[in-house]
Design a protein around this motif. Sequence first.
Motif, PDB file in Angstrom:
ATOM      1  N   PRO A 287      -4.440  12.052  -4.491  1.00 17.23           N
ATOM      2  CA  PRO A 287      -4.168  10.960  -5.418  1.00 17.23           C
ATOM      3  C   PRO A 287      -3.949   9.617  -4.717  1.00 17.23           C
ATOM      4  O   PRO A 287      -4.257   8.574  -5.272  1.00 17.23           O
ATOM      5  CB  PRO A 287      -2.884  11.417  -6.123  1.00 17.23           C
ATOM      6  N   GLN A 288      -3.375   9.622  -3.519  1.00 20.09           N
ATOM      7  CA  GLN A 288      -2.936   8.436  -2.763  1.00 20.09           C
ATOM      8  C   GLN A 288      -1.721   7.798  -3.429  1.00 20.09           C
ATOM      9  O   GLN A 288      -0.765   7.438  -2.769  1.00 20.09           O
ATOM     10  CB  GLN A 288      -4.055   7.410  -2.563  1.00 20.09           C
ATOM     11  N   THR A 289      -1.748   7.645  -4.734  1.00 18.00           N
ATOM     12  CA  THR A 289      -0.597   7.149  -5.505  1.00 18.00           C
ATOM     13  C   THR A 289      -0.745   7.695  -6.917  1.00 18.00           C
ATOM     14  O   THR A 289      -1.859   7.989  -7.369  1.00 18.00           O
ATOM     15  CB  THR A 289      -0.558   5.614  -5.530  1.00 18.00           C
ATOM     16  N   MET A 290       0.375   7.819  -7.613  1.00 16.04           N
ATOM     17  CA  MET A 290       0.327   8.226  -9.017  1.00 16.04           C
ATOM     18  C   MET A 290       0.684   7.048  -9.921  1.00 16.04           C
ATOM     19  O   MET A 290       1.149   7.241 -11.051  1.00 16.04           O
ATOM     20  CB  MET A 290       1.279   9.399  -9.254  1.00 16.04           C
ATOM     21  N   LEU A 330       0.575   0.778   0.153  1.00 16.78           N
ATOM     22  CA  LEU A 330      -0.566   0.273  -0.600  1.00 16.78           C
ATOM     23  C   LEU A 330      -0.258  -1.092  -1.216  1.00 16.78           C
ATOM     24  O   LEU A 330       0.894  -1.394  -1.537  1.00 16.78           O
ATOM     25  CB  LEU A 330      -0.964   1.258  -1.706  1.00 16.78           C
ATOM     26  N   THR A 331      -1.288  -1.882  -1.383  1.00 16.94           N
ATOM     27  CA  THR A 331      -1.167  -3.252  -1.878  1.00 16.94           C
ATOM     28  C   THR A 331      -0.323  -3.324  -3.143  1.00 16.94           C
ATOM     29  O   THR A 331      -0.619  -2.663  -4.150  1.00 16.94           O
ATOM     30  CB  THR A 331      -2.570  -3.822  -2.168  1.00 16.94           C
ATOM     31  N   GLY A 332       0.749  -4.127  -3.078  1.00 18.13           N
ATOM     32  CA  GLY A 332       1.582  -4.392  -4.244  1.00 18.13           C
ATOM     33  C   GLY A 332       2.644  -3.361  -4.537  1.00 18.13           C
ATOM     34  O   GLY A 332       3.453  -3.545  -5.451  1.00 18.13           O
ATOM     35  N   GLU A 333       2.702  -2.267  -3.772  1.00 21.41           N
ATOM     36  CA  GLU A 333       3.672  -1.224  -4.104  1.00 21.41           C
ATOM     37  C   GLU A 333       5.040  -1.481  -3.473  1.00 21.41           C
ATOM     38  O   GLU A 333       5.175  -2.167  -2.460  1.00 21.41           O
ATOM     39  CB  GLU A 333       3.148   0.155  -3.694  1.00 21.41           C
ATOM     40  N   THR A 334       6.059  -0.885  -4.088  1.00 21.46           N
ATOM     41  CA  THR A 334       7.443  -0.944  -3.643  1.00 21.46           C
ATOM     42  C   THR A 334       7.965   0.483  -3.522  1.00 21.46           C
ATOM     43  O   THR A 334       7.285   1.433  -3.962  1.00 21.46           O
ATOM     44  CB  THR A 334       8.312  -1.703  -4.661  1.00 21.46           C
ATOM     45  N   VAL A 338       6.674   4.550  -5.046  1.00 15.77           N
ATOM     46  CA  VAL A 338       6.622   5.816  -4.303  1.00 15.77           C
ATOM     47  C   VAL A 338       7.500   6.865  -4.983  1.00 15.77           C
ATOM     48  O   VAL A 338       7.118   8.039  -5.091  1.00 15.77           O
ATOM     49  CB  VAL A 338       7.037   5.599  -2.837  1.00 15.77           C
ATOM     50  N   GLU A 339       8.668   6.451  -5.477  1.00 15.52           N
ATOM     51  CA  GLU A 339       9.535   7.381  -6.201  1.00 15.52           C
ATOM     52  C   GLU A 339       8.814   7.925  -7.443  1.00 15.52           C
ATOM     53  O   GLU A 339       8.895   9.121  -7.758  1.00 15.52           O
ATOM     54  CB  GLU A 339      10.833   6.682  -6.613  1.00 15.52           C
ATOM     55  N   ARG A 340       8.100   7.039  -8.151  1.00 19.38           N
ATOM     56  CA  ARG A 340       7.352   7.460  -9.335  1.00 19.38           C
ATOM     57  C   ARG A 340       6.257   8.457  -8.945  1.00 19.38           C
ATOM     58  O   ARG A 340       6.052   9.474  -9.617  1.00 19.38           O
ATOM     59  CB  ARG A 340       6.733   6.237 -10.021  1.00 19.38           C
ATOM     60  N   THR A 341       5.563   8.177  -7.847  1.00 21.72           N
ATOM     61  CA  THR A 341       4.511   9.083  -7.378  1.00 21.72           C
ATOM     62  C   THR A 341       5.078  10.459  -7.051  1.00 21.72           C
ATOM     63  O   THR A 341       4.547  11.493  -7.477  1.00 21.72           O
ATOM     64  CB  THR A 341       3.813   8.490  -6.136  1.00 21.72           C
ATOM     65  N   VAL A 382       9.220   0.964   5.273  1.00 21.19           N
ATOM     66  CA  VAL A 382      10.129   1.874   5.980  1.00 21.19           C
ATOM     67  C   VAL A 382      10.901   2.729   4.979  1.00 21.19           C
ATOM     68  O   VAL A 382      11.063   3.942   5.160  1.00 21.19           O
ATOM     69  CB  VAL A 382      11.098   1.089   6.883  1.00 21.19           C
ATOM     70  N   GLN A 383      11.370   2.104   3.900  1.00 22.17           N
ATOM     71  CA  GLN A 383      12.086   2.866   2.871  1.00 22.17           C
ATOM     72  C   GLN A 383      11.159   3.861   2.178  1.00 22.17           C
ATOM     73  O   GLN A 383      11.570   4.977   1.843  1.00 22.17           O
ATOM     74  CB  GLN A 383      12.702   1.909   1.841  1.00 22.17           C
ATOM     75  N   MET A 384       9.903   3.472   1.990  1.00 27.98           N
ATOM     76  CA  MET A 384       8.927   4.399   1.407  1.00 27.98           C
ATOM     77  C   MET A 384       8.789   5.641   2.289  1.00 27.98           C
ATOM     78  O   MET A 384       8.743   6.781   1.785  1.00 27.98           O
ATOM     79  CB  MET A 384       7.558   3.726   1.283  1.00 27.98           C
ATOM     80  N   GLN A 385       8.712   5.412   3.587  1.00 28.89           N
ATOM     81  CA  GLN A 385       8.571   6.531   4.525  1.00 28.89           C
ATOM     82  C   GLN A 385       9.795   7.444   4.460  1.00 28.89           C
ATOM     83  O   GLN A 385       9.670   8.678   4.475  1.00 28.89           O
ATOM     84  CB  GLN A 385       8.366   5.990   5.946  1.00 28.89           C
ATOM     85  N   LYS A 386      10.966   6.854   4.354  1.00 27.88           N
ATOM     86  CA  LYS A 386      12.191   7.660   4.269  1.00 27.88           C
ATOM     87  C   LYS A 386      12.218   8.483   2.989  1.00 27.88           C
ATOM     88  O   LYS A 386      12.653   9.639   2.984  1.00 27.88           O
ATOM     89  CB  LYS A 386      13.418   6.742   4.352  1.00 27.88           C
ATOM     90  N   LEU A 387      11.737   7.895   1.899  1.00 30.61           N
ATOM     91  CA  LEU A 387      11.681   8.624   0.629  1.00 30.61           C
ATOM     92  C   LEU A 387      10.781   9.845   0.733  1.00 30.61           C
ATOM     93  O   LEU A 387      11.128  10.935   0.256  1.00 30.61           O
ATOM     94  CB  LEU A 387      11.181   7.702  -0.483  1.00 30.61           C
TER      95      LEU A 387
END
Length: 501
Positions: A287-290, A330-334, A338-341, A382-387
């Motif tokens: 998916p790369q992202t949801m 990914l462009t524009g993501e926070t 990532v939590e939603r994905t 960095v926070q995305m990676q930790k999640l």
Amino acid sequence: MTGENYEEEVCLLIRAFLPEAVFLKQEDTESPADWECFFELQADSMTFRIENADGVLYREACGYDKEGELPEKGPSDAARRAYRNELLRLVYRGMSNTTGRTLPWGFLTGVRPVKLVYEKLSVMSEEQIAEYMKREYYCSDEKIEVSLTVAKREKELLTQLHPERGYSLYIGIPFCPTTCLYCSFTSYPLEKYSACVEPYLNALKRELAFTAEYLSGKSPMSIYIGGGTPTTLTAGQLRDLIGYTKTLFDFSGVKEFTVEAGRPDSLNEEKLRALKELGVSRISINPQTMCQETLDLIGRRHTTEQIEEAVALARQAGHDNINMDLIIGLTGETPGHVERTLSRIRPLNPESLTVHTLALKRAARLNLERERYKDRKAVDVVQMQKLTATYAKEHGYLPYYLYRQKNMAENLENVGYAKYGRECLYNIAIMEEQQTILALGAGGLSKFYFPSENRLERVENVKSLKDYIERVEEMIERKYGFMEKNRMLLEQTILKEGSGG
């Protein structure tokens, strides 16, 4: 800098701190005796300069005598590494002090940081390795811990690969439904290149036939059909290609057979059933992202619901080893995206999860059209990676391979997580480079491993679809010439004595 020694490493390190840095290069000074190690960068109106005016460190490390002359054989590899690391430590400290930042991987810029740890496992304790990585490369405790975890798991898994007895086979299908914004792989949109599919498959079969004949008597240990998106082929084309491959190669020793089914808009019940019936043991639905708004932005013409439907169809067809790829940054993501994905991935329960950090490749549209997307940068990668790391740990996934690329967001990494026993052996072979991998098709990069010499050599295929179709005999001749030249050594690994030719 004097000359171009380590210029690439220095530039990569600086860009890890300041991605928008612009470099100004000075000409070499007249002699090593009075050079200065000098560079200057400008970003956001800041100028930063490092000097090492007397050059003593380099001259001592590389073996200069008192008159400034090099020994006849030149500096040793160990001496060059010692100087390079000292230079990079100097740059790192200066950049860290100036920007107030540290980097999770310290000044490591290589593709395979775990390789360093893996090689130390047989001669050092885990505590000694941790101290070494911190002292030598300024690595953070977090990255040292994940490196040790991955290295130990790789050590276990490598016992299944037996480099002295076999090889892995990669078959490339360079077609995709569309080309994603961030992609720089060898891939061609099917809508535009549909007329090339059959000629390509015919050329690929020719290379498959040669490889099987030359390696007769040896069974591949893992087979990986990647791309591109192999499932852009019709169910009939998949059956024909895989069926043909099974008539050529001895599958008795195959421990793992993977097909990238990455794009859900390339899948249907018929294709998924065909893959299962043909003995494919692992597939990847990516998916790369949801988050639908991101999918639309990056050029993936499918919905998040199609991803869920594809996984459901795969389960109905009997697939019980599914990987899913995610991309952070990914462009524009926070971090919220990532939590939603992750929340939508959870009920799908894939057997493995591969988390990529976005790397800005030169050939990707995201780089070529960067002005268009400059105001839509990802926030707090960095926070995305930790999640993702926390999610993996909480849901029973263990990290088992890790690699890095140039220009990755926040100087991070890509990590493969899997439930125990569901790891991809082919990924391990790629990472640790301790098994020969025969790569067929456009853009294929074969890697020949010689265990008696711990040596790896590469033989490339052309990347262009048109060139591959027209020049497949030349690609075959490249492999044939290399293998004949190294026949005696290859008879210790991938060749049965007297085969080939």
